[in-house]
Scaffold this active site. Structure first.
Site, short mmCIF file in Angstrom:
data_model
loop_
_atom_site.label_atom_id
_atom_site.label_comp_id
_atom_site.label_asym_id
_atom_site.label_seq_id
_atom_site.Cartn_x
_atom_site.Cartn_y
_atom_site.Cartn_z
N ASP A 257 -6.46 14.94 -23.94
CA ASP A 257 -6.46 13.51 -23.64
C ASP A 257 -5.77 12.82 -24.83
O ASP A 257 -6.37 12.62 -25.87
CB ASP A 257 -7.91 13.05 -23.49
CG ASP A 257 -8.01 11.55 -23.23
OD1 ASP A 257 -6.98 10.85 -23.35
OD2 ASP A 257 -9.12 11.09 -22.92
N THR B 211 -3.36 7.18 -21.53
CA THR B 211 -3.21 5.80 -21.09
C THR B 211 -1.76 5.43 -21.38
O THR B 211 -1.08 6.09 -22.16
CB THR B 211 -4.13 4.84 -21.87
OG1 THR B 211 -3.87 5.03 -23.27
CG2 THR B 211 -5.59 5.11 -21.60
N TYR C 128 0.85 -1.19 0.00
CA TYR C 128 0.00 0.00 0.00
C TYR C 128 0.88 1.24 0.00
O TYR C 128 1.89 1.27 0.72
CB TYR C 128 -0.91 0.02 1.24
CG TYR C 128 -2.36 -0.04 0.84
CD1 TYR C 128 -2.93 1.01 0.14
CD2 TYR C 128 -3.14 -1.15 1.13
CE1 TYR C 128 -4.25 0.95 -0.26
CE2 TYR C 128 -4.46 -1.21 0.73
CZ TYR C 128 -5.02 -0.16 0.02
OH TYR C 128 -6.31 -0.21 -0.38
N1 PLP Z 1 -9.45 8.51 -23.20
C1 PLP Z 1 -9.48 8.11 -24.48
C2 PLP Z 1 -9.33 9.13 -25.57
C3 PLP Z 1 -9.66 6.76 -24.78
O1 PLP Z 1 -9.72 6.36 -26.05
C4 PLP Z 1 -9.82 5.83 -23.73
C5 PLP Z 1 -10.03 4.39 -23.95
O2 PLP Z 1 -10.38 3.87 -24.89
C6 PLP Z 1 -9.78 6.31 -22.42
C7 PLP Z 1 -9.60 7.65 -22.19
C8 PLP Z 1 -10.01 5.40 -21.25
O3 PLP Z 1 -8.93 4.57 -20.99
P1 PLP Z 1 -9.05 3.35 -19.96
O4 PLP Z 1 -9.79 2.28 -20.66
O5 PLP Z 1 -7.63 3.01 -19.65
O6 PLP Z 1 -9.76 3.88 -18.75
#
Ligand code: PLP
Length: 481
Positions: free
Chosen positions: A244, A273, A67
């Site tokens: 993102d 990710t 943890y």
């Molecule tokens: N953001 C975008 C642009 C994505 O395409 C995705 C997943 O497909 C995510 C966030 C979410 O990722 P995770 O599945 O790791 O939560």
């Protein structure tokens, strides 16, 4: 995987499977079978990849047992010195690789990274002007009455992101995700003629809607984005620019996207990710400018559970890999292969959203084959080609059946596929879809889900795929006993 290590990796996995089998043989068998299945299919899902044995092996360690709530050097548990080492390394590699001022390696996934970003942007906005008024340093010190007022202020916040059918993601303010409950949302689409992002429309929407957060980034838009322009728009309306880059982080890391196409110098907060084009373990990362750092640091326990130390260790390994020249070559090939795939489709008369690609994905509009995305996806799967259906702009079949198939090149590029192989993939896909005919429902209308496949197409495609896959084995040299 370096060739001289393949025997060692084989031994490691044989040993691991033997140990697992001694407790639950069915898990060992499913794990072994997963490798067989992944080796034997054409994986074209744009969000998937194959992490290296070094990354995979790093995850199977006793770090899993620790943890470590808190941050490096400031934990709520004793004995975190080794977790500190790996988390600090992951953050350092991320900062160096992306040229970011600050990196946070704790998010368990992309959705979690986005939640951390939303929280941080809200906290930053609330804290900077409002807390002075309340003469406190942190939201944690606010009196309940002040909290109430701030909650009301926060409840009126707005987010502007790309629409789902233009390629945006659910976490960019849509109802099935908490972002759709936290924010009033409006979306920007793409030009109906060209399918391309129209910055004038984004600017118009931003001026009218005045969002707190302008989100850029996508799951299914096959083109590059000008993040300098997006920042200009955000600045004009006083919004925070959040990018993102979950899908295209590998292309940023590999220096395929540079200058205005690299979000890091332009955005206030960038999320990603680590398991898609970046080819690391399943997980997330947040990059930010220094002014957001203290809010991002409170991600756990604000919105995240305890950090997954074994995964942070694997992120450090994957990010170290991504800093090598080999990864740059890989990223360049991912983009070149997407071009080859797109050209292969176009040459065979298929229709692509935006007419092509300049990133890692291709969005095929299957309407001209007379099938829905759902039918196309399952027919391709019958023939051993793994993809996913996706809406196209103004999709007549909606988000469930859809009219598109999304293809991505990151995974097969990891296996060593190049131009000729992706051209062959386009040929196989067109062959399968040309041989797919919707069945007629009891009401006498074409079904959106069921179909018939022409004789021989499955066998023909599977044989051709097997030939391609054998030439480019997954984890060459990894032999299980
Ligand atoms: N953001 C975008 C642009 C994505 O395409 C995705 C997943 O497909 C995510 C966030 C979410 O990722 P995770 O599945 O790791 O939560």
């Amino acid at each position: 995987m370096p060739e001289d290590l393949s025997a060692t990796v084989s031994t490691a996995y044989d040993a691991a499977l033997q140990v697992i089998a001694s407790v639950e043989p069915r898990v060992a068998e499913a794990t072994r079978q997963e490798l067989v299945d992944q080796r034997g299919s054409l994986k074209l899902i744009a969000s998937e990849n194959y992490a290296s044995p070094a990354v995979l092996l790093t995850m199977g360690s006793w770090f899993s047992d620790k943890y470590a709530e808190g941050t490096v050097g400031h934990r709520f548990y004793a004995g975190c010195q080794n977790v500190d080492t790996v988390e600090a390394l992951a953050a350092e590699h991320a900062r160096e690789l992306f040229g970011a001022e600050y990196a946070y390696a704790q998010p368990h996934s992309g959705i979690d990274a986005n939640l951390v970003a939303f929280w941080s942007i809200l906290a930053h906005r609330v804290e900077s002007p409002s807390l002075e008024k309340h003469a406190v340093k942190s939201v944690n010190d606010l009196a309940e009455a002040d909290w109430e007022r701030l909650r009301r202020e926060l409840g009126d916040q707005r987010m502007l992101g790309m629409s789902l059918d233009a390629g945006g993601h659910l976490t960019h303010g849509f109802r099935p995700n908490i972002s759709g409950k936290m924010f009033h949302q409006r979306s920007y689409g793409t030009d109906p003629e060209t399918g391309l992002l129209d910055y004038d429309r984004v600017r118009e929407a931003a001026r009218e809607f005045r969002p707190l957060i302008l989100v850029a980034g996508y799951s299914a838009y096959p083109r590059r984005v000008d993040f300098a322009k997006m920042r200009e728009i955000a600045d004009e309306v006083g919004a925070t620019l959040m990018v993102d880059m979950a899908h295209f982080a590998g292309l940023v890391a590999g220096k395929v996207f540079t200058g205005d196409e690299n979000p890091v110098p332009h955005a206030h907060v960038v999320t990603t990710t680590t398991h898609k084009s970046l080819r690391g373990p399943r997980g997330g990362l947040v990059l930010a400018t220094q002014e957001y750092a203290s809010a991002v640091d409170r991600g756990c326990p604000m919105v995240l559970g305890g950090p997954l130390s074994h995964v942070m260790a694997a992120k450090a390994v994957a990010l170290a890999e991504a800093r090598q020249q080999g990864f740059r070559d890989y990223a360049g090939q991912v983009a070149a292969n997407a071009q080859s795939l797109a050209e292969g489709f176009l040459r065979r008369g298929a229709t692509l959203v935006t007419g092509g690609t300049d990133n890692h994905l291709v969005l095929l509009d299957v309407t001209s084959f007379g099938v829905t995305g759902r039918q196309a996806e399952t027919a391709l799967l019958d023939a051993g080609i793994v993809t996913n259906r996706n809406s196209v702009p103004a999709d007549p079949h909606g988000a469930w059946y859809t009219s598109g198939i999304r293809f991505g090149t990151p995974a097969l590029t990891t296996r060593g596929f190049g131009h000729a192989e992706f051209d062959r993939v386009a040929e196989l896909v067109v062959d399968v879809l040309s041989g797919t005919t919707p069945r007629t429902t009891a009401a006498g209308v074409p079904s959106k889900a069921t179909y018939d496949l022409a004789d021989g197409v499955v066998e023909r495609t599977r044989a051709a795929s097997a030939e391609l896959l054998e030439k480019h084995p997954l984890y060459p040299g990894l032999e299980l006993a």
